[in-house]
Design an enzyme around this catalytic site. Structure first.
Site, PDB file in Angstrom:
ATOM      1  N   GLY A  75     -11.939  -8.089  -8.556  1.00  0.00           N
ATOM      2  CA  GLY A  75     -10.754  -8.830  -8.983  1.00  0.00           C
ATOM      3  C   GLY A  75     -11.035 -10.174  -9.631  1.00  0.00           C
ATOM      4  O   GLY A  75     -10.124 -10.969  -9.841  1.00  0.00           O
ATOM      5  N   GLU A 106     -19.955  -2.144  -4.749  1.00  0.00           N
ATOM      6  CA  GLU A 106     -18.975  -3.117  -5.231  1.00  0.00           C
ATOM      7  C   GLU A 106     -19.408  -4.523  -4.824  1.00  0.00           C
ATOM      8  O   GLU A 106     -19.170  -4.925  -3.665  1.00  0.00           O
ATOM      9  CB  GLU A 106     -17.596  -2.840  -4.629  1.00  0.00           C
ATOM     10  CG  GLU A 106     -16.996  -1.511  -5.026  1.00  0.00           C
ATOM     11  CD  GLU A 106     -15.473  -1.557  -4.941  1.00  0.00           C
ATOM     12  OE1 GLU A 106     -14.825  -1.346  -5.958  1.00  0.00           O
ATOM     13  OE2 GLU A 106     -14.937  -1.834  -3.854  1.00  0.00           O
ATOM     14  N   LYS A 126      -4.799  -0.285  -4.070  1.00  0.00           N
ATOM     15  CA  LYS A 126      -4.648  -1.328  -3.035  1.00  0.00           C
ATOM     16  C   LYS A 126      -3.186  -1.357  -2.567  1.00  0.00           C
ATOM     17  O   LYS A 126      -2.542  -0.314  -2.539  1.00  0.00           O
ATOM     18  CB  LYS A 126      -5.132  -2.676  -3.573  1.00  0.00           C
ATOM     19  CG  LYS A 126      -6.519  -2.575  -4.196  1.00  0.00           C
ATOM     20  CD  LYS A 126      -7.176  -3.881  -4.444  1.00  0.00           C
ATOM     21  CE  LYS A 126      -8.527  -3.629  -5.090  1.00  0.00           C
ATOM     22  NZ  LYS A 126      -9.368  -4.800  -5.141  1.00  0.00           N
ATOM     23  N   GLU A 150     -12.304  -5.680   1.243  1.00  0.00           N
ATOM     24  CA  GLU A 150     -11.068  -6.314   1.724  1.00  0.00           C
ATOM     25  C   GLU A 150     -10.767  -5.893   3.162  1.00  0.00           C
ATOM     26  O   GLU A 150     -10.185  -6.662   3.927  1.00  0.00           O
ATOM     27  CB  GLU A 150      -9.903  -5.979   0.771  1.00  0.00           C
ATOM     28  CG  GLU A 150     -10.037  -6.753  -0.531  1.00  0.00           C
ATOM     29  CD  GLU A 150      -9.500  -6.053  -1.770  1.00  0.00           C
ATOM     30  OE1 GLU A 150      -8.710  -5.098  -1.635  1.00  0.00           O
ATOM     31  OE2 GLU A 150      -9.884  -6.475  -2.884  1.00  0.00           O
ATOM     32  N   HIS A 172     -14.099  -0.834   2.407  1.00  0.00           N
ATOM     33  CA  HIS A 172     -13.841  -1.711   1.265  1.00  0.00           C
ATOM     34  C   HIS A 172     -13.993  -3.164   1.723  1.00  0.00           C
ATOM     35  O   HIS A 172     -13.654  -3.501   2.862  1.00  0.00           O
ATOM     36  CB  HIS A 172     -12.432  -1.457   0.719  1.00  0.00           C
ATOM     37  CG  HIS A 172     -12.196  -2.149  -0.580  1.00  0.00           C
ATOM     38  ND1 HIS A 172     -11.912  -3.493  -0.654  1.00  0.00           N
ATOM     39  CD2 HIS A 172     -12.251  -1.697  -1.862  1.00  0.00           C
ATOM     40  CE1 HIS A 172     -11.782  -3.832  -1.931  1.00  0.00           C
ATOM     41  NE2 HIS A 172     -11.990  -2.763  -2.679  1.00  0.00           N
TER      42      HIS A 172
END
Ligand code: PGA
Length: 257
Positions: A172, A166, A14, A101, A99
């Site tokens: 996280g 994911e 990241k 994010e 992803h």
């Protein structure tokens, strides 16, 4: 590097890492893997700024190098973006696309993600396409529905890809789905991928993967490796995960992509 009989461990750094600590981390992991002859495939995805500097060390240790995103166009007036040909030139063989994010903070849609995957494949890179349900979708029992929609919308035409499941709520957070839930989702994804492509596609699990759970997650059918965020930033944690993956060498369900 990713041979059919080996699990694949991908470290997604990241927005972490500057040259000095990056070199220290790669050296520690590389020396460990070399001295233990770990039979597992490793890909490191550092931030863009480290790609060129780490391409030599990664080659030296036989790690694949990957980026964390790419633009869908090869060049043009897209300030701040990086294209697949640029990644290739920097020494990448992989690129993470979609992803959560990126989906959340950059409003990336499934359509854009598919275009990015196609752009990567056109350049000879292997996209690591991320999919996964949100916490609310999970709580409403919509995991498989979400996964199916995302796959239908994101998959490129070519099977030269890696798929990463994911769950957004697991990233996280220290939380993971149960082993049975991971098993069900991976089996479901595998079925869809087999229908879509003649060639087998690797499926990774990601979301709070760590030394304490790596072995049992990697034992699940159709879990061909792990996409590791936080735990890839510490040599001791990452090598413990590599160690867990090495125990399964030769036991893969899938061929390599
Ligand atoms: P995590 O991140 O391992 O820190 O949960 C995984 C990812 O975002 O790829």
């Amino acid at each position: 590097m990713a041979t059919p009989s080996q699990k694949l461990i991908v470290g997604n750094w990241k927005m972490n890492g500057q040259l000095q600590n990056a070199n220290t981390l790669i050296t520690a992991v590389g020396d460990y893997v070399r001295s233990h002859k770990s039979p597992c495939s490793i890909v490191i995805c550092p931030p863009f700024t480290l790609l060129t500097s780490l391409s030599g060390p990664c080659r030296n240790y036989e790690f694949g190098l990957g980026a964390q995103d790419c633009h869908e166009k090869p060049c043009g007036a897209f300030t701040g973006d990086i294209s697949a040909p640029m990644l290739k030139e920097a020494g990448c063989r992989y690129v993470v696309v979609g992803h959560s994010e990126r989906r959340q903070y950059h409003q990336e849609s499934d359509t854009i993600i598919r275009a990015k995957a196609e752009a990567a494949i056109a350049e000879g890179l292997t996209p690591i396409i991320c999919i996964g349900e949100t916490e609310s979708e999970y709580n409403h029992g919509k995991t498989l529905e979400t996964i199916e929609q995302q796959l239908n919308a994101c998959l490129p035409l070519s099977p030269n890809l890696i798929l990463a499941y994911e769950p957004v709520w697991a990233i996280g957070s220290g939380k993971t789905p149960s082993l049975e839930e991971i098993r069900q989702v991976h089996q479901f994804i595998d079925k869809i991928l087999r229908k879509a492509f003649e060639k087998p596609v690797r499926i990774l699990y990601g979301g709070s993967a760590k030394p304490q759970n790596a072995k049992e997650i990697l034992a699940i059918p159709h879990v061909d490796g792990l996409l590791v965020g936080g735990a890839s930033l510490e040599a001791q944690c990452f090598t413990a995960i590599i160690e867990a993956a090495s125990a399964y060498s030769g036991l893969l369900n899938q061929a390599s992509s």
